[in-house]
Design a protein around this motif. Structure first.
Motif, PDB file in Angstrom:
ATOM      1  N   THR A 121       0.828  -1.208   0.000  1.00  0.00           N
ATOM      2  CA  THR A 121       0.000   0.000   0.000  1.00  0.00           C
ATOM      3  C   THR A 121       0.861   1.256   0.000  1.00  0.00           C
ATOM      4  O   THR A 121       0.335   2.360   0.003  1.00  0.00           O
ATOM      5  CB  THR A 121      -0.932   0.018   1.231  1.00  0.00           C
ATOM      6  N   ILE A 137       2.372   6.837   1.036  1.00  0.00           N
ATOM      7  CA  ILE A 137       1.064   6.209   0.875  1.00  0.00           C
ATOM      8  C   ILE A 137       0.197   7.233   0.156  1.00  0.00           C
ATOM      9  O   ILE A 137      -0.179   8.252   0.721  1.00  0.00           O
ATOM     10  CB  ILE A 137       0.475   5.777   2.226  1.00  0.00           C
ATOM     11  N   THR A 139      -2.948   7.462  -1.272  1.00  0.00           N
ATOM     12  CA  THR A 139      -4.341   7.055  -1.416  1.00  0.00           C
ATOM     13  C   THR A 139      -5.133   7.962  -2.352  1.00  0.00           C
ATOM     14  O   THR A 139      -6.010   7.508  -3.059  1.00  0.00           O
ATOM     15  CB  THR A 139      -5.019   7.045  -0.028  1.00  0.00           C
ATOM     16  N   CYS A 145      -6.276   0.565  -4.557  1.00  0.00           N
ATOM     17  CA  CYS A 145      -7.416  -0.266  -4.133  1.00  0.00           C
ATOM     18  C   CYS A 145      -7.443  -1.638  -4.813  1.00  0.00           C
ATOM     19  O   CYS A 145      -7.782  -2.635  -4.184  1.00  0.00           O
ATOM     20  CB  CYS A 145      -8.734   0.464  -4.399  1.00  0.00           C
ATOM     21  N   CYS A 148      -4.968  -3.932  -2.968  1.00  0.00           N
ATOM     22  CA  CYS A 148      -4.923  -3.909  -1.501  1.00  0.00           C
ATOM     23  C   CYS A 148      -5.562  -5.172  -0.924  1.00  0.00           C
ATOM     24  O   CYS A 148      -6.648  -5.581  -1.335  1.00  0.00           O
ATOM     25  CB  CYS A 148      -5.658  -2.664  -0.981  1.00  0.00           C
TER      26      CYS A 148
END
Length: 189
Positions: A121, A137, A139, A145, A148
């Motif tokens: 991640t 990280i 995101t 996603c 993950c």
């Protein structure tokens, strides 16, 4: 106690290296205790990952300070893009992106990528001559996603299959009632 339990790595959230800013962010005057505990973990050869949520205009100017910390300490600093959660007053103009974080570090250091493992991640990097390393990280700007495989257990015993998930599975109540939690875990996954 951690050594007896066989703990090998500890993740610690630390968004600033400035005591007064720590108090502002956490509303607790515990900065020196946190730093002391990190030093104690390192002395006992327990791996330490520092999670630092980077927020533009608040702590983005400290990125270099965190990287400097890795020079003689085997820490992994994990810079995290500021994500929208209820109550954190997220706005896109506070977000400091993966590219901005890397550009900030590259102004002062040679940055080398480290091979990514499946289901990672974080994007990992190293700086030649540093004992520690860093990761980002991302995101918001480079979501992961699709690969993950993380499950998260909250402090109050709830299982979440994503940080952004609205739903949680209560494992603590089942455990306290001596029920089998495996069906609950499978259902959540």
């Amino acid at each position: 106690t951690l050594l007896k339990a066989g703990i090998k790595t500890v993740n610690i959230s630390l968004d600033t290296l400035q005591p007064e800013k720590f108090l502002l962010i956490t509303r607790r005057d515990l900065f020196h205790q946190v730093r002391s505990n990190i030093e104690l973990l390192l002395q006992h050869k327990i791996g330490v990952k520092i999670n630092m949520v980077v927020m533009k205009g608040l702590n983005d100017v400290e990125i270099k300070d965190f990287i400097d910390w890795t020079k003689h300490n085997p820490l992994q600093i994990r810079f995290i893009e500021f994500m929208p959660f209820s109550g954190n007053k997220w706005t896109s103009n506070k977000m400091f992106s993966l590219e901005e974080i890397l550009a900030s570090i590259a102004r002062d250091f040679t940055v080398l990528p480290v091979k990514v493992e499946p289901h990672d991640t974080a994007k990992h990097f190293m700086i030649p001559g540093h004992e520690g390393s860093f990761a980002i990280i991302s995101t918001m700007t480079a979501p992961f996603c699709s690969t993950c495989n993380r499950m998260r257990l909250t402090a109050d015993g709830k299982l979440k299959n994503c940080l952004f998930s609205d739903g949680e599975t209560d494992l603590l109540t089942a455990l306290r009632n001596q029920e089998d939690v495996l069906p609950l875990i499978k259902s959540s996954i």
